[in-house]
Design a protein around this motif. Structure first.
Motif, PDB file in Angstrom:
ATOM      1  N   LYS A  62       0.864  -1.177   0.000  1.00 51.95           N
ATOM      2  CA  LYS A  62       0.000   0.000   0.000  1.00 51.95           C
ATOM      3  C   LYS A  62       0.901   1.228   0.000  1.00 51.95           C
ATOM      4  O   LYS A  62       1.857   1.293   0.769  1.00 51.95           O
ATOM      5  N   ARG A  63       0.583   2.190  -0.847  1.00 45.40           N
ATOM      6  CA  ARG A  63       1.390   3.407  -0.911  1.00 45.40           C
ATOM      7  C   ARG A  63       0.507   4.566  -1.359  1.00 45.40           C
ATOM      8  O   ARG A  63      -0.178   4.469  -2.382  1.00 45.40           O
ATOM      9  N   VAL A  65       3.386  14.408   0.872  1.00 39.82           N
ATOM     10  CA  VAL A  65       3.191  13.483   1.984  1.00 39.82           C
ATOM     11  C   VAL A  65       3.295  12.056   1.462  1.00 39.82           C
ATOM     12  O   VAL A  65       3.073  11.781   0.272  1.00 39.82           O
ATOM     13  N   LEU A  66       3.634  11.147   2.367  1.00 35.39           N
ATOM     14  CA  LEU A  66       3.846   9.748   2.008  1.00 35.39           C
ATOM     15  C   LEU A  66       3.332   8.837   3.103  1.00 35.39           C
ATOM     16  O   LEU A  66       3.569   9.080   4.292  1.00 35.39           O
ATOM     17  N   TYR A  67       2.645   7.789   2.708  1.00 38.65           N
ATOM     18  CA  TYR A  67       2.407   6.643   3.579  1.00 38.65           C
ATOM     19  C   TYR A  67       2.638   5.396   2.744  1.00 38.65           C
ATOM     20  O   TYR A  67       2.060   5.244   1.650  1.00 38.65           O
ATOM     21  N   GLY A  68       3.489   4.521   3.222  1.00 37.24           N
ATOM     22  CA  GLY A  68       3.756   3.284   2.500  1.00 37.24           C
ATOM     23  C   GLY A  68       3.945   2.120   3.448  1.00 37.24           C
ATOM     24  O   GLY A  68       4.526   2.261   4.527  1.00 37.24           O
ATOM     25  N   ASP A  69       3.439   0.971   3.043  1.00 34.97           N
ATOM     26  CA  ASP A  69       3.599  -0.242   3.839  1.00 34.97           C
ATOM     27  C   ASP A  69       3.583  -1.421   2.876  1.00 34.97           C
ATOM     28  O   ASP A  69       2.713  -1.496   2.000  1.00 34.97           O
ATOM     29  N   GLU A  70       4.565  -2.316   3.008  1.00 33.39           N
ATOM     30  CA  GLU A  70       4.614  -3.453   2.104  1.00 33.39           C
ATOM     31  C   GLU A  70       5.388  -4.601   2.727  1.00 33.39           C
ATOM     32  O   GLU A  70       6.326  -4.387   3.508  1.00 33.39           O
ATOM     33  N   GLY A  71       4.988  -5.809   2.391  1.00 31.80           N
ATOM     34  CA  GLY A  71       5.773  -6.968   2.737  1.00 31.80           C
ATOM     35  C   GLY A  71       6.903  -7.134   1.734  1.00 31.80           C
ATOM     36  O   GLY A  71       6.786  -6.724   0.585  1.00 31.80           O
ATOM     37  N   VAL A  80       6.734  13.521   5.301  1.00 32.94           N
ATOM     38  CA  VAL A  80       6.125  14.790   4.914  1.00 32.94           C
ATOM     39  C   VAL A  80       7.243  15.764   4.556  1.00 32.94           C
ATOM     40  O   VAL A  80       8.289  15.796   5.210  1.00 32.94           O
ATOM     41  N   ALA A  81       7.029  16.504   3.493  1.00 27.35           N
ATOM     42  CA  ALA A  81       7.968  17.549   3.078  1.00 27.35           C
ATOM     43  C   ALA A  81       7.161  18.813   2.785  1.00 27.35           C
ATOM     44  O   ALA A  81       6.251  18.795   1.946  1.00 27.35           O
TER      45      ALA A  81
END
Length: 761
Positions: A192-193, A212-218, A232-233
């Motif tokens: 997920k990103r 902004v960023l949110y990321g999660d992965e196996g 966040v920038a």
């Protein structure tokens, strides 16, 4: 309208010819004219309308376009990054020719570790021209373009940069246009990103930009290993008037790898030493790798006079990095009940560390365009002050799990952790087998370096065809290194010294045609004893070499690069072709012995020779490409260890190739592919000879590999498009780095599918 969507907007113009004026002379209303053109690229360094090609460097000290700069500088644009589907700098840079990865030796895994043209570059990463200290995990969500300078460049970068440097150019607020883009990604391995890039102007003088960023992965096929990223920038621009611009930026990133996977390991003996097969994920449930980064940067661009401009950057930053990881290898173990011997995978005792980084940096560069004696000069006068401090320590590891094998022959109590029992049956609880936990301990090292630097550069047109560049930089540094026993708090060493480094860069280019130059250049770089903050006094890994418990008494390591090259702007400046042949000699190398302080001063010398080719831009109106090829040779010329002389450098790939191409089949649909190849490498201690047996076989070989990715995108409307990436499409087992013992054979990601929906608000 971000870079990645600009390439997909249909290049269609619909207009209607004005009809003849009616006889009654009444005005006739025309239908609305709709124009679909290429979106604005917010990157001020981009080549207009060419998504894979940058026109200029983000470093203002390069006063000429990249096509006229007498040096190999590879640039990866945001559009190329987006198309590739890669998100982390380690992934992006490892795909570039002439760059290999290190293992964060012995699990010293604070962050990314790069090797450029055979030389360590883990501390030679810069953000907008300022050094980014601390080995952190680095992300691409706030990056406009990546610049890789090949060859020694201490006149720009200061200490280090023996093989080159990496400079990340970040996204900045702009008053040119408002835009908002959201990207939502999902894929295999629970990937997920979500990213957002929003720029908004307020009147004629203010603009804000947020990423902004949110990321999660196996990790593909390595569950339960997992990567999580949050960032966040923020950038705010104030245009006081047409001559004064002030920007204030904040950058924050939180990364965490849960149960980080240290990969495979080598088994067998030479010449049949090969990667083990089907190694299970052995990372323990409580293992982690974390990196927290916060920086604040102020920028001032002041056009003092028509020919005089000041560019100033001031940055304060903090980062915290920590890890507890578990390694593995193949070994002979024994059944404690029966004494039966068997070969199996075994867990090691773990690897831990933490570091808190605190730094301040200021750099001011004054550009003065002046005609002297009939010659046009572009002078750069610069001053820089940096104060980098790194306090580090480790974790106390405890194991609550029951031992299940024995490390010594015979019957008796078990004292080890094994993947299988003596009959080859895998354990059912491998990820919790050791019951491992880590408790943070006090600091063991306080490392600090303060530097004052002065630079002077000039680019001058000698004739209509000949242009010369010259640069000189002097760095005065003051290094402090305090070592401490973190259980007794007793100081075990207090080392400090100071010195001045002077480096230069010369280049001469000749315009064969207005679009084709040939050039020659010479550049130097110097590095200092103890200059790697993560290594302390581990002399074999870039740490301080001591003599009679003193750090001083050594010359700086010095690299000299000679390069001949050509750059050719083709197809109305839409495609840049480059070629270069070079030689880098590094002398006065500090040769460390191991993890201790023992070593020899200035006894080493090595040489790297090679040729590089590159293409970047539009090959045709529909075909974009970025291609690179590097063919290199390395050789140890001198060493305190006679057997090292004549050997290649460790972790050195002699041949590497990468290509990324995208074809715009219709206004709405595009597709492409990437390919990369690295020849085999041989592991060993950093900055020294690769490990070979007496019979001439590599002790720790990394096989060559070729990996292919594919991607496609479809634009549903002006606002909406979808991209699909298939990474490692052939599901190739490949390995990117090896530790000198054969443990920590880093494995590249298995096949992964990523879908990304981009929406422009």
């Amino acid at each position: 309208m971000g870079i990645s969507t600009a390439m997909f907007i249909p290049l269609v113009a619909m207009a209607q010819t004005t009809p003849a004026k009616p006889a009654d002379d009444k005005t006739q209303a025309l239908p609305e004219v709709q124009i679909y053109g290429k979106a604005l690229d917010p990157n001020p360094n981009a080549e207009s309308g060419v998504p894979y090609k940058a026109k200029t460097s983000g470093d203002s000290r390069h006063t000429r376009p990249l096509a006229e700069t007498p040096q190999t500088i590879s640039v990866i644009t945001k559009a190329a990054i987006d198309d590739s589907g890669l998100t982390e700098l380690k992934q992006i840079l490892s795909a570039q020719p002439g760059i290999t990865l290190g293992t964060g030796e012995n699990g010293n895994a604070f962050g990314d570790r790069y090797i450029i043209r055979g030389q360590e570059a883990r501390s030679d990463v810069f953000v907008d021209g300022l050094r980014d200290p601390g080995m952190t995990t680095r992300e691409s969500f706030a990056i406009e373009q990546l610049e890789i300078s090949k060859g020694p460049s201490s006149s720009f970068a200061g200490r280090g940069s023996a093989g080159g440097a990496v400079n990340a150019i970040t996204k900045q607020a702009t008053l040119d246009k408002d835009f908002s883009k959201v990207s939502i990604g999902a894929g295999t391995d629970n990937q997920k990103r979500v990213t957002a890039d929003i720029n908004k102007g307020f009147g004629d003088n203010f603009a804000l930009r947020a990423n902004v960023l949110y990321g999660d992965e196996g990790i593909p096929d390595r569950s339960p290993s997992n990567r999580n990223r949050k960032g966040v920038a923020l950038s705010g621009l104030w245009e006081a008037n047409e001559n004064l611009f002030v920007t204030l930026d904040y950058y924050g990133l939180r990364t965490e790898d849960k149960a980080p996977d240290l990969g495979y390991y080598l088994v067998g003996t030479v010449p049949d030493r090969v990667p083990a097969k089907n190694v299970p994920v052995y990372a323990q449930a409580n293992d982690f790798l974390k990196s927290d980064v916060d920086t604040l940067t102020a920028r001032v661009k002041w056009k003092i006079a028509p020919a005089l401009t000041l560019n100033s950057l001031t940055r304060y930053g903090k980062s915290g990095n920590s890890y507890v990881t578990t390694g593995a290898s193949s070994a002979t173990r024994y059944d404690g009940a029966t004494g039966k011997a068997y070969t199996t995978g075994v867990l090691d005792n773990g690897h831990t560390g933490w570091q808190d980084v605190d730094y301040f940096a200021h750099q001011s560069n004054l550009r003065w365009d002046k005609e002297l004696m009939g010659l046009k000069h572009e002078f750069i006068f610069g001053a820089e002050y940096t104060d980098h401090k790194v306090v580090s320590g480790n974790f106390a590891v405890s194991n609550s799990g029951a031992f299940n094998c024995k490390t010594t022959a015979g019957i008796g109590a078990n004292n080890g952790y094994c993947f299988t029992d003596s009959n080859g049956v895998p354990v059912s609880n491998l990820n919790t087998l050791a019951g491992r936990n880590g408790i943070r301990q006090g600091w063991t090292q306080n490392w600090q370096v303060k530097t004052i630097a002065l630079t002077a550069m000039d680019t001058v047109d000698l004739t209509d065809r000949f242009t010369a560049f010259g640069g000189l930089r002097a760095d005065y540094f003051d290094l402090s290194l305090i070592r401490r026993n973190n259980t007794t708090a007793a100081i075990t060493g207090d080392y400090s010294y100071n010195d001045t480094l002077v480096n230069g860069h010369l280049g001469l280019s000749y315009k064969v045609t207005p679009k084709l130059i040939v050039y020659g250049s010479m550049a130097s770089a110097q590095d200092i004893n103890g200059g790697e903050a993560d290594a302390g006094t581990s002399s074999g890994y870039g740490g301080a070499v001591l003599y009679q418990n003193q750090i001083a008494g050594a010359k700086p390591e010095t690299s000299i690069n000679l390069e001949l090259g050509a750059k050719w702007n083709l197809f109305d400046d839409k495609l840049l072709a480059t070629a270069a042949i070079f030689q880098t000699k590094k002398s006065d190398v500090m040769e460390g012995a191991n993890y201790d302080t023992i070593g020899t001063f200035n006894t080493g010398k090595n040489r790297v020779q090679g040729i590089e080719f590159g293409l970047a831009g539009d090959v045709t109106e529909k075909l974009s490409a970025q291609v690179g090829l590097a063919i290199l040779r390395s050789k140890v010329l001198d060493s305190a260890t006679a057997s090292n002389i004549g050997r290649p450098l460790s972790n050195f790939a002699e041949k590497s190739f990468s290509a990324q191409a995208k074809y715009q089949l219709t206004n709405a649909f595009s597709f492409g592919a990437t390919a990369r190849y690295e020849s085999d490498r041989c592991g060993g201690q950093p900055d020294t000879a690769a490990g070979y047996t007496a019979t001439g076989y590599c002790s720790q070989p990394v096989p060559s590999f070729a990996v292919y990715d594919v991607f496609a995108a479809y634009r549903f409307s002006k606002k909406l498009d979808l991209r699909v990436n298939v990474l490692n499409a052939t599901n190739k087992d490949y390995y990117t780095a090896v530790y000198r013992s054969g443990s920590f054979l880093y494995k590249g990601d298995a096949r992964a599918v990523r879908l990304t929906l981009n929406y422009e608000m």
